[in-house]
Structures are given as C-alpha cells and as structure tokens.
Design an enzyme around this catalytic site. Sequence first.
Site, short mmCIF file in Angstrom:
data_model
loop_
_atom_site.label_atom_id
_atom_site.label_comp_id
_atom_site.label_asym_id
_atom_site.label_seq_id
_atom_site.Cartn_x
_atom_site.Cartn_y
_atom_site.Cartn_z
N CYS A 43 6.20 2.24 12.71
CA CYS A 43 6.53 0.89 12.23
C CYS A 43 7.76 0.86 11.33
O CYS A 43 7.98 -0.13 10.63
CB CYS A 43 5.35 0.32 11.44
SG CYS A 43 3.86 0.20 12.41
N CYS A 67 2.14 -4.50 3.91
CA CYS A 67 0.98 -3.81 4.47
C CYS A 67 -0.31 -4.59 4.25
O CYS A 67 -1.30 -4.38 4.93
CB CYS A 67 0.74 -2.47 3.78
SG CYS A 67 2.12 -1.38 3.71
N CYS A 105 -3.04 -1.89 9.69
CA CYS A 105 -2.84 -1.66 8.25
C CYS A 105 -4.15 -1.85 7.49
O CYS A 105 -4.41 -1.14 6.51
CB CYS A 105 -1.80 -2.63 7.69
SG CYS A 105 -0.10 -2.11 7.89
FE1 SF4 Z 1 -0.62 1.04 11.30
FE2 SF4 Z 1 2.02 0.60 11.16
FE3 SF4 Z 1 0.35 -0.27 9.22
FE4 SF4 Z 1 0.88 2.34 9.52
S1 SF4 Z 1 2.34 0.70 8.92
S2 SF4 Z 1 -1.10 1.46 9.14
S3 SF4 Z 1 0.98 2.50 11.79
S4 SF4 Z 1 0.45 -0.96 11.37
#
Ligand code: SF4
Length: 240
Positions: free
Chosen positions: A213, A236, A128
């Site tokens: 996710c 996030c 993220c």
């Molecule tokens: Fe990576 Fe999941 Fe975050 Fe998207 S939500 S940036 S795939 S960890």
Amino acid sequence: MGNQTVQTEEKVWSPEACKAAAEELRNSHPSDILAWAVQQFGPSDLTLACSFGYEDVALVDMLVKLNPDVDIFYLDTGLLFRETYETRDRLAERYQKDFIRVATDLTLEQQAREWGDQLWARDPNQCCYLRKVAPLEKQLNSYRAWITGIRREQSPTRANAEVVEWDTKFQLVKINPLAFWTSEQVWSYIKENEVPYNPLHDRHYPSLGCEPCTRPVKPGEDPRAGRWAGFMKTECGLHK
Ligand code: SF4
C-alpha cells in the site's frame, strides 16, 4: 464512548485536562513534552507507538535518552518493507532496546482464506482494521497514555493535532510531541543526533506503511500521496 477519563495516582485525565496541558505545552520542545509525559504517567503507564518512519525514530532517540524503561511497540502487519525491519534492528542495537512486536493472530494465509486474497487491494479499511486497529486497541488497554509521531503538517486530517489530546477512539491520553514541528526540524534532529533512519526515506518514500500500500511520491506531491494510492483513504484508522 467509555467514561472519558483515565486516572493516575495524582490526577484524573479527562478531555478538559488534556486541553489545559496542551495549552501549557504547545511551545515546548518535543523532548520537554516527553519529559513531562514520563513525569505525569511514569514509565509503566506510558508507551510509544513506533512505525520506524522518520518522526518515530526521532522520538525513540529522545525518549530512550530520557527514560529507557518506557515501552516502545510496533504494529507488525507481516507486510512491512524489509528496510523497515532492518531499521528496527539497527535501532535496537544502537539503543539496546527491545521493541515490542504487536500483531494480529490472523496469519496472512488465514486472512486470505477468510477474506479473500490480497484484501488490501479490495478493501484496505478492513485489512487495516484486522492487521492494525484491532491489535492496537488490545495493546493500548495496558496503558494510560500513548505517544505518536503525528505532525500537523502531515495531512489535512492531522492539521488540528495538539501536543496532548484525549483519544476518543481508544479512550486514553494521546501525546503528539512533534505536532508543531516541520519535516525540516525533524530531519535536523535526526542528523544532529545521528539517529538511524529508514533508507527508504532517501528513495522518495516520505511516509511508510505496508509494502503493498505504499509507493514513492513524485516531486511536489503530498507526502502521504504514496499511501493507498487509488483509494479514498489517507489514514490506517489508528488516528481519528
Ligand atoms: Fe493492509 Fe495495506 Fe492496511 Fe497494511 S496498510 S494493513 S496491507 S490495507
């Protein structure tokens, strides 16, 4: 921590100034809060972050009706659902609005080479950070205030959200016009105004993120339970 202020032609915005504005606006309709934001910051210093989830599409409708010149951007991690990109295209056509694509320079292939395959399954915080937080930080440098679809009801981490806040993480004003709205109020607005929305919401995805996710939730589950299932992670990193 930065200098804890941003300045417009008329005012210096500090944490205290945000608090006073929040108290004044807390019972206002979200459209009126947006109108206030446009008036305070002008269209060029203000931006809306849009994930194409249901809160954000309601805000797109309200904002474009008020002032079509305010920038609206989305974070393209390269891992969004096909339905999310299709929702973007339907909104672009309906409102004749270009959504600004914000993305990391790191392709998924480069990320896999540098950090290993499927980083999201091992270290979603790092993933993220690379694909959302760092590009967001760069994008927000061009503005003095940003608008988000945060609601108090969404999760315990958002339960104290105010309609206007000082964003300590990114050092600008943060406006959350829906902070006090319920999910039902947002959906009523969407239906009454025939706002295009992501069809995944009709398939038990109340909160939408990247495809790897995000899973649908079961009846009675927390709306954000489908995000990063299996990890002690609920945000996030875009919001404190
Ligand atoms: Fe990576 Fe999941 Fe975050 Fe998207 S939500 S940036 S795939 S960890």
